[in-house]
Design a protein around this motif. Structure first.
Motif, PDB file in Angstrom:
ATOM      1  N   ALA A  26      59.229  -6.449 -51.709  1.00 34.39           N
ATOM      2  CA  ALA A  26      58.050  -5.961 -52.430  1.00 34.39           C
ATOM      3  C   ALA A  26      57.032  -7.098 -52.500  1.00 34.39           C
ATOM      4  CB  ALA A  26      58.432  -5.511 -53.831  1.00 34.39           C
ATOM      5  N   TYR A  27      55.775  -6.758 -52.275  1.00 35.42           N
ATOM      6  CA  TYR A  27      54.668  -7.726 -52.333  1.00 35.42           C
ATOM      7  C   TYR A  27      53.689  -7.293 -53.415  1.00 35.42           C
ATOM      8  CZ  TYR A  27      56.140  -9.419 -47.731  1.00 35.42           C
ATOM      9  OH  TYR A  27      56.851  -9.939 -46.685  1.00 35.42           O
ATOM     10  N   ARG A  28      53.222  -8.243 -54.198  1.00 35.46           N
ATOM     11  CA  ARG A  28      52.122  -7.969 -55.127  1.00 35.46           C
ATOM     12  C   ARG A  28      50.838  -7.856 -54.308  1.00 35.46           C
ATOM     13  NH1 ARG A  28      53.405 -12.948 -57.104  1.00 35.46           N
ATOM     14  NH2 ARG A  28      51.262 -13.357 -56.891  1.00 35.46           N
ATOM     15  N   GLU A  29      49.839  -7.176 -54.856  1.00 32.61           N
ATOM     16  CA  GLU A  29      48.583  -7.020 -54.123  1.00 32.61           C
ATOM     17  C   GLU A  29      47.983  -8.374 -53.749  1.00 32.61           C
ATOM     18  OE1 GLU A  29      44.202  -5.274 -54.978  1.00 32.61           O
ATOM     19  OE2 GLU A  29      45.848  -3.832 -55.165  1.00 32.61           O
ATOM     20  N   ALA A  30      48.079  -9.339 -54.654  1.00 32.19           N
ATOM     21  CA  ALA A  30      47.543 -10.671 -54.370  1.00 32.19           C
ATOM     22  C   ALA A  30      48.241 -11.307 -53.163  1.00 32.19           C
ATOM     23  CB  ALA A  30      47.674 -11.571 -55.597  1.00 32.19           C
ATOM     24  N   VAL A  72      50.740  -1.744 -58.038  1.00 32.91           N
ATOM     25  CA  VAL A  72      51.305  -3.060 -58.349  1.00 32.91           C
ATOM     26  C   VAL A  72      52.081  -3.657 -57.175  1.00 32.91           C
ATOM     27  CG1 VAL A  72      52.973  -4.258 -59.835  1.00 32.91           C
ATOM     28  CG2 VAL A  72      51.371  -2.627 -60.824  1.00 32.91           C
ATOM     29  N   ALA A  73      52.769  -2.815 -56.411  1.00 30.25           N
ATOM     30  CA  ALA A  73      53.634  -3.342 -55.352  1.00 30.25           C
ATOM     31  C   ALA A  73      53.393  -2.635 -54.022  1.00 30.25           C
ATOM     32  CB  ALA A  73      55.094  -3.193 -55.750  1.00 30.25           C
ATOM     33  N   TYR A  74      53.556  -3.400 -52.964  1.00 27.15           N
ATOM     34  CA  TYR A  74      53.437  -2.911 -51.588  1.00 27.15           C
ATOM     35  C   TYR A  74      54.738  -3.234 -50.879  1.00 27.15           C
ATOM     36  CZ  TYR A  74      48.381  -2.681 -52.315  1.00 27.15           C
ATOM     37  OH  TYR A  74      47.138  -2.374 -52.781  1.00 27.15           O
ATOM     38  N   ARG A  75      55.135  -2.362 -49.950  1.00 24.76           N
ATOM     39  CA  ARG A  75      56.330  -2.596 -49.130  1.00 24.76           C
ATOM     40  C   ARG A  75      56.032  -2.230 -47.687  1.00 24.76           C
ATOM     41  NH1 ARG A  75      61.194  -3.494 -51.374  1.00 24.76           N
ATOM     42  NH2 ARG A  75      61.352  -3.211 -53.603  1.00 24.76           N
ATOM     43  N   GLY A  95      47.535   4.047 -42.680  1.00 28.35           N
ATOM     44  CA  GLY A  95      48.279   4.204 -41.433  1.00 28.35           C
ATOM     45  C   GLY A  95      49.780   4.295 -41.599  1.00 28.35           C
ATOM     46  N   GLY A  96      50.277   4.074 -42.815  1.00 33.87           N
ATOM     47  CA  GLY A  96      51.710   4.176 -43.054  1.00 33.87           C
ATOM     48  C   GLY A  96      52.492   2.920 -42.727  1.00 33.87           C
ATOM     49  N   PHE A  97      51.820   1.818 -42.501  1.00 30.73           N
ATOM     50  CA  PHE A  97      52.506   0.556 -42.209  1.00 30.73           C
ATOM     51  C   PHE A  97      53.016  -0.098 -43.482  1.00 30.73           C
ATOM     52  CE2 PHE A  97      49.795   1.347 -38.595  1.00 30.73           C
ATOM     53  CZ  PHE A  97      50.609   1.040 -37.520  1.00 30.73           C
ATOM     54  N   LEU A  98      52.254   0.045 -44.560  1.00 25.10           N
ATOM     55  CA  LEU A  98      52.669  -0.422 -45.893  1.00 25.10           C
ATOM     56  C   LEU A  98      52.607   0.771 -46.841  1.00 25.10           C
ATOM     57  CD1 LEU A  98      50.659  -3.761 -46.467  1.00 25.10           C
ATOM     58  CD2 LEU A  98      53.019  -3.526 -45.684  1.00 25.10           C
ATOM     59  N   THR A  99      53.531   0.796 -47.799  1.00 21.00           N
ATOM     60  CA  THR A  99      53.439   1.785 -48.873  1.00 21.00           C
ATOM     61  C   THR A  99      53.007   1.048 -50.130  1.00 21.00           C
ATOM     62  OG1 THR A  99      55.765   1.521 -49.475  1.00 21.00           O
ATOM     63  CG2 THR A  99      55.222   3.299 -47.932  1.00 21.00           C
ATOM     64  N   ARG A 100      52.335   1.781 -51.004  1.00 26.76           N
ATOM     65  CA  ARG A 100      51.859   1.199 -52.261  1.00 26.76           C
ATOM     66  C   ARG A 100      52.381   2.072 -53.394  1.00 26.76           C
ATOM     67  NH1 ARG A 100      45.774   1.068 -52.123  1.00 26.76           N
ATOM     68  NH2 ARG A 100      46.119   3.284 -52.160  1.00 26.76           N
ATOM     69  N   THR A 101      52.833   1.444 -54.473  1.00 23.62           N
ATOM     70  CA  THR A 101      53.261   2.214 -55.629  1.00 23.62           C
ATOM     71  C   THR A 101      52.049   2.903 -56.239  1.00 23.62           C
ATOM     72  OG1 THR A 101      53.033   0.267 -57.061  1.00 23.62           O
ATOM     73  CG2 THR A 101      55.238   0.706 -56.166  1.00 23.62           C
ATOM     74  N   LYS A 102      52.283   3.987 -56.976  1.00 24.03           N
ATOM     75  CA  LYS A 102      51.177   4.749 -57.564  1.00 24.03           C
ATOM     76  C   LYS A 102      50.291   3.896 -58.455  1.00 24.03           C
ATOM     77  CE  LYS A 102      53.154   9.301 -57.292  1.00 24.03           C
ATOM     78  NZ  LYS A 102      53.389  10.569 -57.954  1.00 24.03           N
ATOM     79  N   ASP A 103      50.891   2.936 -59.155  1.00 21.24           N
ATOM     80  CA  ASP A 103      50.096   2.069 -60.037  1.00 21.24           C
ATOM     81  C   ASP A 103      49.439   0.911 -59.276  1.00 21.24           C
ATOM     82  OD1 ASP A 103      52.293   0.433 -59.524  1.00 21.24           O
ATOM     83  OD2 ASP A 103      52.990   0.395 -61.599  1.00 21.24           O
TER      84      ASP A 103
END
Length: 101
Positions: free
Chosen positions: A46-50, A83-86, A73-81
């Motif tokens: 999980a990555y923070r936006e920063a 806060v986190a990217y994967r 493009g579906g390369f990264l997903t982002r949580t609804k809030d």
């Protein structure tokens, strides 16, 4: 149907490793996004936006556009809030790219 690329993705980068421009053509941009995902982000982490911004800033000053393209493009997903990217698994990217055309 996939259109073959006439030039490798590495042609988009200057000698110092910076992206010279974000491709306008969807197929070329998709190849770039796949390359960036592979080289900048680990699967399962999980990555923070920063952190995403910082990684993308190493290659181009318009990191918000790159981040948006990676998510759309579906390369990264982002949580609804937001806060986190994967990083997504390799078989899922590109599913949403036709919407960019």
């Amino acid at each position: 149907m996939t259109i073959p690329h006439s030039r490798p993705v590495t042609d988009l980068f200057s000698a110092d490793g910076r992206l010279t421009a974000i491709p306008r053509r969807p197929a070329r941009r998709e190849a770039l996004l796949a390359h960036l995902t592979e080289t900048l982000f680990e699967t399962g982490r999980a990555y923070r936006e920063a952190e995403v911004n910082e990684a993308l800033l190493t290659v181009h000053e318009d990191f918000p556009a790159l981040r948006r393209y990676l998510v759309i493009g579906g390369f990264l997903t982002r949580t609804k809030d937001g806060v986190a990217y994967r990083r997504q698994q390799p078989e899922t990217p590109g599913a949403a790219l036709p919407a960019l055309a």
